[in-house]
Enzyme design. Structure first.
Site, short mmCIF file in Angstrom:
data_model
loop_
_atom_site.label_atom_id
_atom_site.label_comp_id
_atom_site.label_asym_id
_atom_site.label_seq_id
_atom_site.Cartn_x
_atom_site.Cartn_y
_atom_site.Cartn_z
N PHE A 325 56.23 40.66 90.33
CA PHE A 325 56.02 39.84 91.52
C PHE A 325 57.24 39.96 92.43
O PHE A 325 58.38 39.75 92.01
CB PHE A 325 55.79 38.39 91.08
N CYS A 326 56.99 40.33 93.70
CA CYS A 326 58.03 40.38 94.74
C CYS A 326 59.13 41.37 94.32
O CYS A 326 58.83 42.52 94.01
CB CYS A 326 58.56 38.98 95.01
N ILE A 327 60.39 40.95 94.29
CA ILE A 327 61.45 41.87 93.87
C ILE A 327 61.27 42.26 92.41
O ILE A 327 61.65 43.35 91.98
CB ILE A 327 62.85 41.26 94.12
#
Length: 593
Positions: A325-327
């Site tokens: 998720f995300c970074i």
């Protein structure tokens, strides 16, 4: 008479207390200003951008006069419209707030002639100023982005909603309470300055109502592995049988993992366990100075790679599915490319949420990432060993300034209300520090130079990586209104990754579009099996589906997870002993600890 004297004495005592607090807070504020080093808003860099814009504007005086003339005509139209309303005529507004602008939702802003005029005058001036800087020609694109962004910040700050005398709700509250709201607001302001030790740390929620492990992040589980950078949580099963293949979540480390486990009703972690997955989740450390030299490679080796090793020990399974998720998604993509180079095939499928792979368009984050600001950040981190949590929080808040800054200024300081308890905003305020080595590499190589998509562009653990060598099936979920990971930077994954990609677009933004449980029956998502070159063509051919994307993901993932006939795996019953109860101790370390 006695009651009056008593009331006066109490008021005097209260004002004396406020005066003493104010003196202490002002002293701390000025000390903070004198000690302040790195700032995400660099005044020198911003000043240069505005000087460049001003020179370009005055180089074309005819265009400037045309813009001034247009603004004058629009204000004349507003005067005429207001006069017609005063005569009892029903007229359409000259300008209205945009759909997402919630500042002027009070009825007085439309029904009261004076406040309607103030509102429309502000909106006309704001539109004029923003258009003026957006249309200017002959300046560097990066400078233009900065000017546009900071012009919006300035205009948002000047909104009539932010001042007591031009906000009808504040005026009414002041009259109803005899000014008690302003005194309460001053107390709230002083408390926030005290909390930030001279830096204004605006309270977005009542933090006293939440405790990690008590009423947020409460899905049962155990920590079964840990190292310098993370704890690995294995969640307790809730079904009679589970899928054969375990599932690993790799969350971002710029915030804490429990955004995926806020409350049982909206927890993706609990929902995944309830579908029959043996779930492991990485809980990242909140690093201090001793971890300053931890690199992006270390986050890979001591994060996903170490977790995969540990999961095999805990379950005996040599293949897993992974979600980033995300970074955490960017780290997952990097890890998968690294594993492909090493011939490591222990990951059977990947799910990537709000993950950018081509960072040519990173939205407004680009305003804060240039050579000057990164160099200043590096100098600051040479002393501290990390970037403090409030710096990144400031960046993300400024990207939605009216919702995440000014709405709380009005509520807390002008209306004098206490912040309401809200689990998501509690999580949002629970930020983490970031180690110097990792952050410097990540911002330059991934964001500034956009090397993730380039074969050999990034080197991890002395190994050049190439994301086109990722051949496993991938489920890619982006969100339509994401201001942190714009979906235009996620869609290129359909052609950059080497395996089959199922691309799904969710409604709403970076968090609400992800944390969208089926039972809430909110938002929608779009699916298109075809992969045209442009995201616009993909969206045009996509089919809209109401509700959460979670069931679609589960349908896809279940086919990659083996049979659902395995006996439930109890944390601690494998080769990894239990260290402590979930959510563990790493997640409980606050940024100011």
């Amino acid at each position: 008479m006695q009651q009056v004297l008593t009331g006066q004495a109490e008021a005097a005592e209260r004002w004396n207390e406020l005066a003493e607090r104010s003196q202490r807070v002002v002293q701390a504020f000025w000390e903070h200003q004198s000690e302040q080093g790195f700032q995400v808003t660099d005044p020198v860099s911003v000043g240069k951008a505005f000087l460049e814009m001003s020179a370009a504007l005055w180089s074309d005086p005819a265009k400037m006069m045309e813009a001034q003339s247009k603004l004058m005509q629009e204000n004349i139209a507003l005067w005429q419209s207001t006069n017609r309303r005063m005569m009892g005529e029903k007229v359409d507004p000259v300008i209205e707030p945009t759909g997402g602008d919630r500042r002027f939702k009070a009825n007085e802003w439309s029904e009261d002639l004076l406040f309607d005029f103030i509102k429309q005058s502000y909106l006309l001036s704001s539109r004029w100023a923003q258009s003026l800087v957006r249309d200017v020609e002959g300046i560097d694109p990066k400078s233009k982005e900065k000017v546009d962004f900071y012009t919006r910040q300035y205009l948002s700050a000047l909104s009539p909603t932010n001042f007591a005398m031009t906000n009808p709700a504040v005026l009414k509250k002041t009259m109803d309470t005899g000014g008690e709201n302003l005194m309460s607001g001053l107390q709230n302001l002083l408390s926030d300055l005290e909390k930030g030790d001279g830096r204004l740390a605006i309270s977005m929620t009542d933090e006293s109502k939440f405790e990690v492990g008590k009423n947020v992040a409460v899905t049962p589980g155990k920590v079964v592995f840990q190292n310098d950078l993370m704890q690995l949580i294995q969640y307790a099963p809730s079904t009679e049988t589970v899928y054969k293949r375990p599932l690993l979540f790799v969350p971002p480390w710029i915030n804490k993992f429990y955004v995926l486990d806020l409350q049982p009703k909206n927890s993706l972690i609990k929902w995944a366990v309830d579908q029959g997955y043996t779930l492991f989740v990485i809980s990242w450390v909140n690093p201090r100075k001793e971890l300053a030299n931890k690199s992006f490679s270390d986050y890979m080796l001591e994060g996903p790679i170490a977790a995969i090793d540990a999961i095999e020990q805990a379950t005996g399974e040599s293949k897993i599915n992974v979600l980033g998720f995300c970074i955490g998604g960017i780290l997952t993509v990097s890890t998968l490319a690294y594993m492909a180079e090493k011939g490591d095939d222990r990951v059977a499928s990947a799910t990537l949420l709000a993950t950018m792979v081509d960072l040519q368009d990173i939205g407004e984050v680009s305003v804060f990432i240039d050579d000057e600001q990164l160099a200043a950040m590096d100098r600051h981190m040479e002393e501290t060993g990390y970037l403090e949590a409030h710096h990144l929080a400031q960046i993300f808040n400024m990207m939605r300034e009216n919702d995440l800054i000014w709405s709380f200024v009005v509520n807390n300081y002008l209306l004098g209300r206490d912040a309401m308890p809200f689990d998501l905003l509690y999580w949002n305020s629970d930020s983490t520090r970031l180690p110097a080595s990792m952050l410097s590499y990540y911002l330059r190589k991934v964001y500034q130079e956009n090397l993730l998509k380039e074969p050999g562009g990034m080197v991890l653990d002395d190994t050049p990586i190439d994301i086109s060598k990722i051949k496993i099936p991938t489920y890619f979920l982006a969100t339509k209104e994401d201001h942190i990971a714009p979906w235009g930077s996620s869609y290129p994954a359909t052609s950059l990754l080497g395996g089959p990609v199922r691309f799904v677009l969710g409604a709403s933004g970076h968090i609400a579009g992800i944390v969208n449980p089926p039972a809430a029956n909110k938002y929608c998502h779009w699916i298109n099996a075809k992969k045209p070159k442009s995201k616009e063509d993909w969206f045009e051919g996509a089919e809209r589906h109401e509700g959460s994307w979670w069931p679609d993901w589960h349908s896809w993932l279940s086919k990659k997870s083996g049979t659902k006939k395995t006996s439930p795996r109890i944390p601690g019953e494998g080769k990894l002993p239990v260290i402590e109860d979930a959510p563990g101790s790493y997640v409980k370390v606050r940024a100011n600890d």
